[in-house]
Motif scaffolding. Structure first.
Motif, PDB file in Angstrom:
ATOM      1  N   ALA A 165       0.861  -1.183   0.000  1.00 15.53           N
ATOM      2  CA  ALA A 165       0.000   0.000   0.000  1.00 15.53           C
ATOM      3  C   ALA A 165       0.897   1.233   0.000  1.00 15.53           C
ATOM      4  O   ALA A 165       2.012   1.201   0.532  1.00 15.53           O
ATOM      5  CB  ALA A 165      -0.918   0.013   1.223  1.00 15.53           C
ATOM      6  N   GLY A 166       0.414   2.302  -0.616  1.00 11.94           N
ATOM      7  CA  GLY A 166       1.143   3.570  -0.567  1.00 11.94           C
ATOM      8  C   GLY A 166       2.117   3.810  -1.696  1.00 11.94           C
ATOM      9  O   GLY A 166       2.978   4.687  -1.577  1.00 11.94           O
ATOM     10  N   THR A 167       2.004   3.059  -2.790  1.00  6.17           N
ATOM     11  CA  THR A 167       2.922   3.279  -3.914  1.00  6.17           C
ATOM     12  C   THR A 167       2.833   4.716  -4.419  1.00  6.17           C
ATOM     13  O   THR A 167       3.836   5.284  -4.878  1.00  6.17           O
ATOM     14  CB  THR A 167       2.602   2.298  -5.061  1.00  6.17           C
ATOM     15  OG1 THR A 167       2.633   0.962  -4.556  1.00  6.17           O
ATOM     16  CG2 THR A 167       3.624   2.425  -6.185  1.00  6.17           C
ATOM     17  N   ALA A 168       1.663   5.312  -4.309  1.00  6.95           N
ATOM     18  CA  ALA A 168       1.500   6.705  -4.745  1.00  6.95           C
ATOM     19  C   ALA A 168       2.394   7.666  -3.967  1.00  6.95           C
ATOM     20  O   ALA A 168       2.699   8.760  -4.453  1.00  6.95           O
ATOM     21  CB  ALA A 168       0.043   7.124  -4.603  1.00  6.95           C
ATOM     22  N   ASN A 169       2.841   7.260  -2.774  1.00  7.60           N
ATOM     23  CA  ASN A 169       3.739   8.123  -2.000  1.00  7.60           C
ATOM     24  C   ASN A 169       5.054   8.368  -2.730  1.00  7.60           C
ATOM     25  O   ASN A 169       5.677   9.422  -2.559  1.00  7.60           O
ATOM     26  CB  ASN A 169       4.016   7.498  -0.627  1.00  7.60           C
ATOM     27  CG  ASN A 169       2.813   7.575   0.295  1.00  7.60           C
ATOM     28  OD1 ASN A 169       2.061   8.548   0.264  1.00  7.60           O
ATOM     29  ND2 ASN A 169       2.611   6.548   1.106  1.00  7.60           N
TER      30      ASN A 169
END
Length: 339
Positions: free
Chosen positions: A233-237
Motif C-alpha cells: 500500500a502507498g505506492t503513490a507516496n
C-alpha cells in the motif's frame, strides 16, 4: 577519523535535510543547533565529513546533503531510538483489531503503516510451503454455485466461488465433500494435486463433472497458497516525493510491481539479525531501487516468521519510520496470536 562533533554535525545535516529537502549549510547549522562554535568551525567539520564521503554537494551551492554512506552511519550510530506516541499506539491496536480475517488483517496492516510513514508499506504472506490441509468445506451459495473453502493447519483460509453444471442436493454436496476430505485432509499443499488425482476413482458417475471442477479449483487454491506473496500500500507516496529521485521513477515502480526483487531482498534482510534491518541506496543491489531505502522486521504467524517493511526515498525519517515498523509488526503478531 571523524570527531564526535563531526558526527553531531552529520546528525544535524541528516535531520535538517530530511525535514527541509534543502542542502544544509554551515550557517543554518549554527542558527538551528547549539554547537557553541563559529560557522567557520562547522565548515571545517563539514569538509572532513565530505572527505570521508559522508556528505556531498549536489551542486555549486554551499549546502551539503548526506550520501548513502552518511545515512548508513546515521542509522547505525546516530539515529535516536524512538517510541511511538500513546495516541498512535491506541490507533494501531484499534485499527488492526477490527480486521475480519487474515487477508483483511494484512491489508489493514500495510494501509496503516503507509499512513503512519508516508512510504510504501509491504507485508509478506507467511510461507505455507510446509502447511497441510486441515479441512475442505463446500458451501452451497446458489442453485449451481458452491464456495470451496480450503483451511490449512496454521489457520490460513482460502475461498473460491465455483460454478457447477447442475445443482447438487445437500446430500450430494456432503458426499462430495467427504470424498475430497478423505483424500486431502492432512496432506501437504504440495501433494494436493496428486491426492486429488485419485478422486475420480471413488466418485459416483453423476458427480464426476462437479468433482472435476472442484478438483481443479482446489489444486489452484493449494498452489496459490504455496507461493510467496506480498501485499503493498502507498505506492503513490513515491510519486508524491518524486523530487527525491533523479530521473524517471518508472523503473522503480516496475520493480515494485513485479515483486521478485522485493521478495529476494526480504529473504536476504531476514538474516540480518537486527530488530529492524535497513538497506540504503546502492546497498540494495538493484539498480532500479538504488535511490531508495528499504527497512524490514519480522512478525510471527502460527509460529512461522515472515516479514513486514517499507520502502521510500533515502531521504526519509529513519528514526520515526523504524519505530513505526517495529510497533506495527508487534501488534500484527499480537493480533494473529489472538486470532
Amino acid at each position: 577519523m571523524v570527531s564526535q562533533r563531526g558526527l553531531e554535525v552529520l546528525r544535524a545535516i541528516v535531520t535538517d535535510y530530511v525535514s527541509s529537502r534543502e542542502p544544509v549549510g554551515s550557517k543554518s547549522i549554527v542558527d538551528r543547533h547549539s554547537f557553541g562554535v563559529s560557522a567557520a568551525t562547522i565548515r571545517n567539520d563539514m569538509a572532513l565529513l565530505e572527505e570521508e564521503e559522508l556528505i556531498a554537494a549536489p551542486h555549486t551551492s554551499s549546502g551539503r546533503i548526506p550520501t548513502d554512506k552518511g545515512y548508513r552511519l546515521f542509522v547505525d550510530h546516530l539515529a535516536e531510538v524512538k517510541q511511538i506516541s500513546s495516541t498512535q499506539r491506541v490507533a494501531i491496536e484499534r485499527f488492526l483489531d477490527e480486521s475480519g480475517d487474515f487477508d483483511e488483517l494484512l491489508g489493514r496492516t500495510v494501509r496503516l503503516l503507509s499512513q503512519l510513514t508516508n512510504q510504501v508499506a509491504i507485508v509478506q504472506y507467511p510461507s505455507l510451503g510446509t502447511a497441510k490441509v486441515r479441512h475442505v468445506e463446500l458451501v452451497k451459495v446458489g442453485p449451481r454455485r458452491v464456495l470451496s473453502v480450503l483451511i490449512t493447519d496454521n489457520g490460513r483460509v482460502d475461498q473460491r466461488l465455483v460454478e457447477l453444471d447442475r445443482e447438487l442436493s445437500d446430500g450430494e454436496l456432503a458426499q462430495l465433500g467427504g470424498n475430497i476430505n478423505s483424500h486431502v485432509a492432512g496432506e501437504g499443499l504440495g501433494g494436493v494435486a496428486a491426492a486429488l488425482g485419485k478422486l475420480s476413482q471413488n466418485i459416483a458417475l453423476d458427480l464426476f463433472s462437479a468433482a472435476t471442477v472442484l478438483e481443479a479449483t482446489l489444486v489452484e487454491q493449494a498452489q496459490v497458497n504455496r507461493q510467496q506473496r506480498l501485499v503493498m500500500a502507498g505506492t503513490a507516496n513515491l510519486v508524491r516525493t518524486g523530487e527525491d529521485f533523479v530521473g524517471s521513477i518508472y523503473p522503480m515502480l516496475d520493480a515494485i510491481e513485479e515483486q521478485v526483487i522485493l521478495l529476494k531482498l526480504f529473504t536476504e534482510m531476514a538474516g540480518d539479525g537486527a530488530e529492524v534491518a535497513v538497506s540504503i541506496g546502492h546497498e540494495i543491489g538493484a539498480s532500479a531501487l538504488d535511490q531508495t531505502s528499504l527497512m524490514t522486521t519480522g512478525y510471527a504467524s502460527a509460529g512461522q516468521r515472515s516479514t513486514l517493511g517499507l520502502l521510500g526515498p533515502t531521504r526519509m525519517d529513519y528514526s520515526n519510520n523504524m519505530a513505526a515498523v517495529r510497533a506495527v509488526a508487534r501488534y500484527l503478531t499480537r493480533a494473529l496470536d489472538a486470532g
